[in-house]
Design a protein around this motif. Sequence first.
Motif, PDB file in Angstrom:
ATOM      1  N   GLU A 176     -10.239  -2.977  -7.187  1.00 48.87           N
ATOM      2  CA  GLU A 176      -9.285  -1.797  -6.397  1.00 48.87           C
ATOM      3  C   GLU A 176      -9.123  -2.701  -5.050  1.00 48.87           C
ATOM      4  O   GLU A 176      -7.940  -2.509  -4.467  1.00 48.87           O
ATOM      5  N   ARG A 177      -9.008  -4.206  -4.380  1.00 52.48           N
ATOM      6  CA  ARG A 177      -8.923  -4.105  -3.008  1.00 52.48           C
ATOM      7  C   ARG A 177      -7.522  -4.683  -3.936  1.00 52.48           C
ATOM      8  O   ARG A 177      -5.961  -4.990  -3.014  1.00 52.48           O
ATOM      9  N   GLY A 178      -6.896  -5.165  -4.932  1.00 52.31           N
ATOM     10  CA  GLY A 178      -5.771  -5.432  -5.697  1.00 52.31           C
ATOM     11  C   GLY A 178      -4.681  -4.572  -5.209  1.00 52.31           C
ATOM     12  O   GLY A 178      -3.549  -4.494  -5.249  1.00 52.31           O
ATOM     13  N   ALA A 179      -5.927  -3.479  -5.764  1.00 51.69           N
ATOM     14  CA  ALA A 179      -4.385  -2.237  -5.789  1.00 51.69           C
ATOM     15  C   ALA A 179      -3.974  -1.777  -4.119  1.00 51.69           C
ATOM     16  O   ALA A 179      -2.469  -1.535  -4.275  1.00 51.69           O
ATOM     17  N   ALA A 180      -5.114  -1.678  -3.531  1.00 56.90           N
ATOM     18  CA  ALA A 180      -4.528  -1.352  -1.743  1.00 56.90           C
ATOM     19  C   ALA A 180      -3.215  -2.403  -1.543  1.00 56.90           C
ATOM     20  O   ALA A 180      -2.869  -1.771  -0.212  1.00 56.90           O
ATOM     21  N   VAL A 181      -3.311  -3.678  -2.077  1.00 60.09           N
ATOM     22  CA  VAL A 181      -2.805  -4.998  -1.249  1.00 60.09           C
ATOM     23  C   VAL A 181      -1.050  -3.961  -2.140  1.00 60.09           C
ATOM     24  O   VAL A 181       0.187  -4.328  -1.346  1.00 60.09           O
ATOM     25  N   LEU A 182      -0.864  -3.869  -3.358  1.00 63.91           N
ATOM     26  CA  LEU A 182      -0.170  -3.380  -4.058  1.00 63.91           C
ATOM     27  C   LEU A 182       0.591  -2.280  -3.486  1.00 63.91           C
ATOM     28  O   LEU A 182       2.227  -2.127  -3.328  1.00 63.91           O
ATOM     29  N   ASP A 183      -0.533  -1.671  -3.016  1.00 62.17           N
ATOM     30  CA  ASP A 183      -0.228  -0.082  -2.047  1.00 62.17           C
ATOM     31  C   ASP A 183       0.449  -0.439  -0.962  1.00 62.17           C
ATOM     32  O   ASP A 183       1.154   0.136  -0.252  1.00 62.17           O
ATOM     33  N   LEU A 184       0.623  -1.145  -0.186  1.00 63.28           N
ATOM     34  CA  LEU A 184       0.862  -1.734   1.155  1.00 63.28           C
ATOM     35  C   LEU A 184       2.358  -2.526   0.913  1.00 63.28           C
ATOM     36  O   LEU A 184       2.803  -2.349   1.568  1.00 63.28           O
ATOM     37  N   LEU A 185       2.513  -3.362  -0.192  1.00 59.79           N
ATOM     38  CA  LEU A 185       4.051  -3.830  -0.404  1.00 59.79           C
ATOM     39  C   LEU A 185       4.965  -3.347  -0.835  1.00 59.79           C
ATOM     40  O   LEU A 185       5.807  -2.995  -0.019  1.00 59.79           O
ATOM     41  N   ALA A 186       3.687  -2.263  -1.329  1.00 64.97           N
ATOM     42  CA  ALA A 186       4.982  -0.505  -1.982  1.00 64.97           C
ATOM     43  C   ALA A 186       5.662  -0.272  -0.843  1.00 64.97           C
ATOM     44  O   ALA A 186       6.940   0.253   0.261  1.00 64.97           O
ATOM     45  N   ALA A 187       5.122   0.145  -0.159  1.00 64.39           N
ATOM     46  CA  ALA A 187       4.371   0.907   1.554  1.00 64.39           C
ATOM     47  C   ALA A 187       5.966   0.392   2.199  1.00 64.39           C
ATOM     48  O   ALA A 187       6.765   0.916   2.607  1.00 64.39           O
ATOM     49  N   LEU A 188       5.327  -1.232   3.233  1.00 65.85           N
ATOM     50  CA  LEU A 188       6.359  -1.837   3.670  1.00 65.85           C
ATOM     51  C   LEU A 188       7.434  -2.074   3.250  1.00 65.85           C
ATOM     52  O   LEU A 188       8.527  -1.993   3.952  1.00 65.85           O
ATOM     53  N   THR A 189       7.608  -2.053   1.275  1.00 67.59           N
ATOM     54  CA  THR A 189       9.508  -2.485   1.213  1.00 67.59           C
ATOM     55  C   THR A 189       9.685  -1.253   1.639  1.00 67.59           C
ATOM     56  O   THR A 189      11.023  -2.004   2.093  1.00 67.59           O
ATOM     57  N   ARG A 190       9.249  -0.184   1.064  1.00 67.18           N
ATOM     58  CA  ARG A 190      10.338   1.048   1.190  1.00 67.18           C
ATOM     59  C   ARG A 190      11.037   0.792   3.283  1.00 67.18           C
ATOM     60  O   ARG A 190      11.136   1.389   4.490  1.00 67.18           O
ATOM     61  N   GLU A 191       9.494   1.319   3.477  1.00 72.61           N
ATOM     62  CA  GLU A 191       9.735   1.345   5.895  1.00 72.61           C
ATOM     63  C   GLU A 191      10.289   0.885   6.321  1.00 72.61           C
ATOM     64  O   GLU A 191      11.733   0.750   6.380  1.00 72.61           O
ATOM     65  N   ARG A 192      10.505  -0.386   5.944  1.00 71.18           N
ATOM     66  CA  ARG A 192      10.794  -2.056   6.590  1.00 71.18           C
ATOM     67  C   ARG A 192      12.520  -2.057   5.622  1.00 71.18           C
ATOM     68  O   ARG A 192      13.137  -3.646   6.661  1.00 71.18           O
TER      69      ARG A 192
END
Length: 229
Positions: A176-192
């Motif tokens: 679950e935490r692994g999924a959350a970290v990947l979600d975060l990386l995907a979102a940051l990649t787009r935002e930044r």
Amino acid sequence: MTLTLADVTLTYPDGDARLTALDRVSLDVPAGTLTAVVGPSGSGKSSLLAIAATLVTPDQGRVVVAGTDTAGLGRAEKAALRRERIGIVFQQPNLLPSLTAAEQVQVMAHLSGGSVRAARARAEELLDAVGLADRADRRPHQLSGGERQRINIARALMNEPAVLLVDEPTSALDHERGAAVLDLLAALTRERSTATVLVTHDLAHLDRVDGTVTMEDGRLTAPAATSCR
Ligand code: ADP
Ligand code: MG
């Protein structure tokens, strides 16, 4: 700004011979996209990141980081390029035990100059972006593994890198935490708008990335079976 590896070969000394860690690897990662590199242990994934990070020089091939061809650069110029354009998230967070979460992130700005006040504001913004606004004053031993990895990610983003390189960020985390970290990386990649490369041997969660390539014996082979958006 894009990350481009073109026909990169890297060998290491291996007794009297050479071990080919990367064999004519080409990879193009546009800004704002996340590419996953999967493959078994020893296949060359970390070597690929070390090349992209300009920590290692290839025997052959070209490495272009955010428009800069690294071929002609000296040590100091590469160090400056890393500091200013490249964010690196290693497997182990390597946080400093005595610093708070906010200080871990801020310390990156001290390395490149700039005002303390601006650094503090940016550190706060990044801790918020990784979901740790309420953990800013905690030290590493007061944080979970997933939280430490988020700080690691915030720290890598401090200098607004064009290229974000992430090595096995979920290996110490549960599903679950692994999924959350990947979600975060995907979102940051787009935002930044970073050109992000994520190395992982974990085939879960890859529906979150823009593309997946497979490393095998130093070669990038056909994309793994995963959806590309
Ligand atoms: P992965 O990250 O996929 O596990 P690596 O890039 O770490 O793979 O390693 C690829 C190959 O290169 C392996 O055979 C490894 O033993 C070798 N290797 C990695 N780093 C070095 C080094 N600094 N010196 C010699 N051989 C190395
Ligand atoms: Mg590795």
